[in-house]
Design an enzyme around this catalytic site. Sequence first.
Site, PDB file in Angstrom:
ATOM      1  N   CYS A 191       0.834  -1.202   0.000  1.00 53.72           N
ATOM      2  CA  CYS A 191       0.000   0.000   0.000  1.00 53.72           C
ATOM      3  C   CYS A 191       0.867   1.251   0.000  1.00 53.72           C
ATOM      4  CB  CYS A 191      -0.931   0.001   1.215  1.00 53.72           C
ATOM      5  SG  CYS A 191      -1.969   1.488   1.320  1.00 53.72           S
ATOM      6  N   CYS A 198      -0.503   4.129   2.043  1.00 51.94           N
ATOM      7  CA  CYS A 198      -0.376   3.920   3.491  1.00 51.94           C
ATOM      8  C   CYS A 198       1.035   4.230   3.985  1.00 51.94           C
ATOM      9  CB  CYS A 198      -0.708   2.473   3.857  1.00 51.94           C
ATOM     10  SG  CYS A 198      -2.318   1.891   3.321  1.00 51.94           S
ATOM     11  N   ASP A 199       2.034   3.796   3.207  1.00 56.98           N
ATOM     12  CA  ASP A 199       3.398   3.767   3.713  1.00 56.98           C
ATOM     13  C   ASP A 199       4.409   4.606   2.946  1.00 56.98           C
ATOM     14  OD1 ASP A 199       2.543   1.918   5.651  1.00 56.98           O
ATOM     15  OD2 ASP A 199       2.817   0.256   4.264  1.00 56.98           O
TER      16      ASP A 199
END
Length: 331
Positions: free
Chosen positions: A136, A139-140
Amino acid sequence: MSDTRHTPVLIIGSGPAGYTAAVYASRAMLKPILVQGIQPGGQLTITTDVENWPGDASVMGPDLMVRMEAHAKEMGTEIIGDHIMSLDLSKRPFTAKGDSGTVYTANAVILATGAQAKWLGLPSEEHFKGFGVSACATCDGFFYRGQEIVVIGGGNTAVEEALFLTNFASKVTLIHRRDSLRAEKIMQQRLFKNPKVEILWDHTVEEVVGSDEPRGVEGVRARHVETGAITEIPCKGFFVAIGHAPATELVSEQLDMHNGGYVKVEAGSTRTSVPGVFAAGDLTDHIYRQAVTSAGMGCMAALDAEKFLAEMAGEAPAEAGVYAVAPDAAE
């Protein structure tokens, strides 16, 4: 003592398919309950710009899902932040058990559980998950500002992830096992024009390498698919973007499947092999896999469920596609 809730229509999943089904089921006065699952909003919550949603030239995926959830609530859907752990389709009313301990019973079920990211299956990949290995980017990606990053994949997901990561990384290397990408042409053009992106064609990732104290990724070893030559690429983040698999764990032993694990539905409908159970979105669609087609299938599933409940109650539809079902007729 566990709480038991009954609804004419239980919707499991909260992506475009689930929320659209909720809107239509609510408009039919079926008092649906929608259980959101582990990832409320589905895959669009980890997507950046969505440029192919009708009516929006560009919209952030999470924003779109917030709007869909609000729409479903406004129509009257009860939305519950729970995760269904088991589902019994052997008899009606169908029974689902939530992680919260709540038991849900329903005369009809709409499955909209979507899909989950695929992984390479490497021991080193598993070892570094959460320590430099991710599926992701949204997300990261923030954690790799000024760092070198590697992405593996060749479809829309991989190209989108690589482009997004250029906002943070000093360099993004995209590894693909073929000599051409499968992504949409417009996305490929953007990728090729980006000066931060380098593509390594005809390679697969053989190993993720790194340190254990502290645990972290330091690079990947890629193998040429024809010659077997190894190339070591330094990086601090490794993002796997090789597609998704349908989330069918709840029903894999209860419904007919095809094409590698997708729920099979009757042609031109969302009816599954169990009467009263309907499937919509990515868990049944192995061809299109778009937000807009998932939403369309959510609409179909609600109408199919509405017709099913009307027939159960012995009521004839008022007109094609519109079924007059009393709110509690199926209870």
